[in-house]
Design a protein around this motif. Structure first.
Motif, PDB file in Angstrom:
ATOM      1  N   ARG A   1      63.480  60.465  15.782  1.00  0.00           N
ATOM      2  CA  ARG A   1      61.942  59.869  16.276  1.00  0.00           C
ATOM      3  C   ARG A   1      61.405  60.781  18.062  1.00  0.00           C
ATOM      4  NH1 ARG A   1      64.062  53.574  15.987  1.00  0.00           N
ATOM      5  NH2 ARG A   1      63.131  53.911  13.570  1.00  0.00           N
ATOM      6  N   TYR A   2      62.592  60.832  19.015  1.00  0.00           N
ATOM      7  CA  TYR A   2      61.975  61.742  20.185  1.00  0.00           C
ATOM      8  C   TYR A   2      61.537  62.947  19.483  1.00  0.00           C
ATOM      9  CZ  TYR A   2      62.514  64.445  24.384  1.00  0.00           C
ATOM     10  OH  TYR A   2      62.398  64.699  25.472  1.00  0.00           O
ATOM     11  N   THR A   3      62.397  63.547  18.811  1.00  0.00           N
ATOM     12  CA  THR A   3      62.143  65.137  17.761  1.00  0.00           C
ATOM     13  C   THR A   3      61.247  65.014  17.537  1.00  0.00           C
ATOM     14  OG1 THR A   3      64.344  65.566  17.858  1.00  0.00           O
ATOM     15  CG2 THR A   3      62.785  67.175  16.615  1.00  0.00           C
ATOM     16  N   ALA A   4      60.116  64.077  16.232  1.00  0.00           N
ATOM     17  CA  ALA A   4      58.776  63.870  15.906  1.00  0.00           C
ATOM     18  C   ALA A   4      58.052  62.903  16.285  1.00  0.00           C
ATOM     19  CB  ALA A   4      59.223  62.554  14.506  1.00  0.00           C
ATOM     20  N   LEU A   5      58.199  62.884  17.937  1.00  0.00           N
ATOM     21  CA  LEU A   5      57.493  62.373  18.949  1.00  0.00           C
ATOM     22  C   LEU A   5      56.861  63.639  19.372  1.00  0.00           C
ATOM     23  CD1 LEU A   5      55.340  60.415  20.967  1.00  0.00           C
ATOM     24  CD2 LEU A   5      57.703  60.455  22.554  1.00  0.00           C
ATOM     25  N   ILE A   6      57.908  64.853  20.155  1.00  0.00           N
ATOM     26  CA  ILE A   6      57.341  66.001  20.507  1.00  0.00           C
ATOM     27  C   ILE A   6      56.458  67.414  19.642  1.00  0.00           C
ATOM     28  CG2 ILE A   6      58.804  67.913  21.828  1.00  0.00           C
ATOM     29  CD1 ILE A   6      58.577  65.396  23.329  1.00  0.00           C
TER      30      ILE A   6
END
Length: 69
Positions: free
Chosen positions: A8-13
């Motif tokens: 999720r963090y990777t997708a956000l960034i």
């Protein structure tokens, strides 16, 4: 409060960087890759312009911004 972790963090960034890239491409990257096209557009737009008539006194007349010194 939960923290963003993993994919999720990777997708956000990745989404943020992607949106910035998509926004900047037509403004900055495309014109720098297609200089000849923009030179032709500029030449067409300035075809009937007499520089000395529109330039205020004692100022340098504009020139081709793509011209190398």
């Amino acid at each position: 409060m939960s923290y963003w972790r993993g994919w999720r963090y990777t997708a956000l960034i990745t989404s943020i960087v992607g949106v910035i890239g998509i926004t900047i491409y037509p403004i900055a990257i495309y014109p720098m890759q297609h200089i000849e096209e923009y030179k032709a557009i500029q030449k067409e737009n300035r075809r009937n312009v007499i520089q000395s008539e529109i330039q205020p006194g004692n100022m340098k007349v504009w020139s081709d911004p793509f011209d190398r010194k």
